[in-house]
Write a protein that holds these residues in place. Structure first.
Motif, short mmCIF file in Angstrom:
data_model
loop_
_atom_site.label_atom_id
_atom_site.label_comp_id
_atom_site.label_asym_id
_atom_site.label_seq_id
_atom_site.Cartn_x
_atom_site.Cartn_y
_atom_site.Cartn_z
N PHE A 184 0.83 -1.21 0.00
CA PHE A 184 0.00 0.00 0.00
C PHE A 184 0.86 1.25 0.00
O PHE A 184 1.99 1.27 0.48
CB PHE A 184 -0.93 0.03 1.22
CG PHE A 184 -0.21 0.08 2.54
CD1 PHE A 184 0.11 1.29 3.15
CD2 PHE A 184 0.15 -1.10 3.19
CE1 PHE A 184 0.78 1.34 4.36
CE2 PHE A 184 0.82 -1.06 4.41
CZ PHE A 184 1.13 0.15 4.99
N GLN A 185 0.29 2.29 -0.57
CA GLN A 185 0.82 3.65 -0.50
C GLN A 185 -0.39 4.57 -0.59
O GLN A 185 -0.92 4.80 -1.67
CB GLN A 185 1.83 3.95 -1.62
CG GLN A 185 2.45 5.34 -1.50
CD GLN A 185 3.58 5.55 -2.48
OE1 GLN A 185 3.87 4.70 -3.31
NE2 GLN A 185 4.21 6.70 -2.42
N ILE A 186 -0.83 5.03 0.55
CA ILE A 186 -2.11 5.74 0.63
C ILE A 186 -1.95 7.09 1.30
O ILE A 186 -1.09 7.28 2.14
CB ILE A 186 -3.16 4.90 1.38
CG1 ILE A 186 -2.64 4.52 2.78
CG2 ILE A 186 -3.53 3.66 0.60
CD1 ILE A 186 -3.66 3.81 3.63
N GLN A 187 -2.83 8.00 0.89
CA GLN A 187 -2.88 9.31 1.52
C GLN A 187 -3.87 9.32 2.66
O GLN A 187 -3.62 9.89 3.72
CB GLN A 187 -3.26 10.38 0.49
CG GLN A 187 -3.09 11.80 0.99
CD GLN A 187 -1.64 12.17 1.22
OE1 GLN A 187 -0.78 11.79 0.42
NE2 GLN A 187 -1.35 12.89 2.30
N ARG A 188 -5.02 8.62 2.44
CA ARG A 188 -6.04 8.62 3.49
C ARG A 188 -6.61 7.23 3.76
O ARG A 188 -6.68 6.81 4.90
CB ARG A 188 -7.18 9.57 3.09
CG ARG A 188 -6.76 11.03 2.98
CD ARG A 188 -7.94 11.93 2.68
NE ARG A 188 -8.95 11.87 3.74
CZ ARG A 188 -10.14 12.47 3.68
NH1 ARG A 188 -10.46 13.16 2.60
NH2 ARG A 188 -11.00 12.36 4.67
N PHE A 189 -7.00 6.49 2.70
CA PHE A 189 -7.77 5.27 2.92
C PHE A 189 -7.58 4.32 1.74
O PHE A 189 -7.39 4.73 0.59
CB PHE A 189 -9.26 5.64 3.08
CG PHE A 189 -10.21 4.50 2.88
CD1 PHE A 189 -10.53 3.66 3.93
CD2 PHE A 189 -10.77 4.25 1.64
CE1 PHE A 189 -11.40 2.61 3.75
CE2 PHE A 189 -11.64 3.20 1.45
CZ PHE A 189 -11.97 2.37 2.51
N LYS A 190 -7.60 3.00 2.06
CA LYS A 190 -7.55 1.99 1.01
C LYS A 190 -8.24 0.73 1.48
O LYS A 190 -8.07 0.30 2.63
CB LYS A 190 -6.10 1.66 0.62
CG LYS A 190 -6.00 0.65 -0.51
CD LYS A 190 -4.55 0.37 -0.90
CE LYS A 190 -4.48 -0.62 -2.05
NZ LYS A 190 -3.08 -0.92 -2.44
N ARG A 191 -9.03 0.14 0.58
CA ARG A 191 -9.67 -1.14 0.87
C ARG A 191 -8.72 -2.25 0.42
O ARG A 191 -8.37 -2.36 -0.75
CB ARG A 191 -10.99 -1.25 0.10
CG ARG A 191 -11.75 -2.56 0.35
CD ARG A 191 -12.25 -2.65 1.76
NE ARG A 191 -13.06 -3.87 1.98
CZ ARG A 191 -13.50 -4.25 3.16
NH1 ARG A 191 -13.21 -3.53 4.24
NH2 ARG A 191 -14.23 -5.34 3.28
#
Length: 234
Positions: A184-191
């Motif tokens: 993952f590489q997320i700013q706020r949210f990831k499913r």
């Protein structure tokens, strides 16, 4: 002779000589006052030095107590997390797991000891959070999904998640997941979602729960928790 007085002369170049007559009593009183003030000054200096030394000692003791308090709070928090985890588990399942762990500990000399800290300790550095974790089992395939939230407002979160199966005999086994599914590489949210096969010789009835670990880009674990399977089955 009892009425005798001392004459004190003050002479300046630009004035006449000034003469004062002082009785012996007042002269002695003046000397006594000077000695008394000198003793008071010496006593004040002594008490000041003693007070500074005492203050330094108290500061050192205070720092030591603060450190002991921090250590105690950390231990208390760990015990609290352990208590919450244990309270969330089904008593029968937990008894089965602990019985297996006890049996394994008795065989420690054979190298088969169970590390309960590795199985149950919760890690939460407040960098990411996990919500809505669910697992579905179909035949010998298990699908695991969860919401991964970035709790850092200043920068993106990046890293890798891993899943391990916690078996009822106290052992753990890493799930053979697709690494790209849990990167993952997320700013706020990831499913997040991944599907994997149960290891050979392991059935659904043998699985006590899932151990989820989230590692940052530096490889350090930022989140870890064990989820009983009966809590997360969809």
């Amino acid at each position: 002779m009892s009425n005798s007085k001392y004459s004190v002369l003050f002479m300046r170049d630009d004035r006449d000589v000034t003469r004062y007559r002082v009785s012996p009593f007042w002269l002695k009183m003046f000397i006594f006052v000077q000695v008394f003030l000198l003793l008071c000054a010496a006593g004040g200096i002594f008490m000041g030095v003693r007070g500074v030394k005492r203050n330094v000692d108290l500061r050192t003791e205070n720092k030591s107590l603060e450190q002991r308090l921090v250590d105690a709070e950390v231990r208390l928090e760990r015990l609290g997390n352990m208590e919450k985890i244990l309270q969330s588990y089904d008593p029968a399942e937990l008894q089965s797991l602990l019985a297996a762990a006890t049996s394994e500990l008795e065989r420690e000399k054979e190298g088969n000891a169970v590390d309960l800290n590795r199985i149950f300790t919760r890690v939460d550095t407040q960098l990411v959070s996990v919500e809505n974790l669910q697992a579905r089992v179909s035949s010998r395939k298990m699908t695991v999904s969860f919401d991964l939230n970035n709790l850092q407002s200043a920068r993106a979160a990046a890293g890798q998640a891993t899943i391990a199966l916690v078996k009822k005999d106290g052992g753990t086994q890493m799930a053979k997941t697709n690494a790209s599914d849990l990167a993952f590489q997320i700013q706020r949210f990831k499913r997040m979602q991944t599907t994997f096969s149960l290891p050979d010789g392991v059935e659904q009835k043998d699985v006590f729960g899932l151990r989820l670990e989230i590692k940052g880009s530096d490889g350090e674990v930022v989140f870890a928790e064990t989820y009983p399977l009966y809590h997360i089955l969809a």
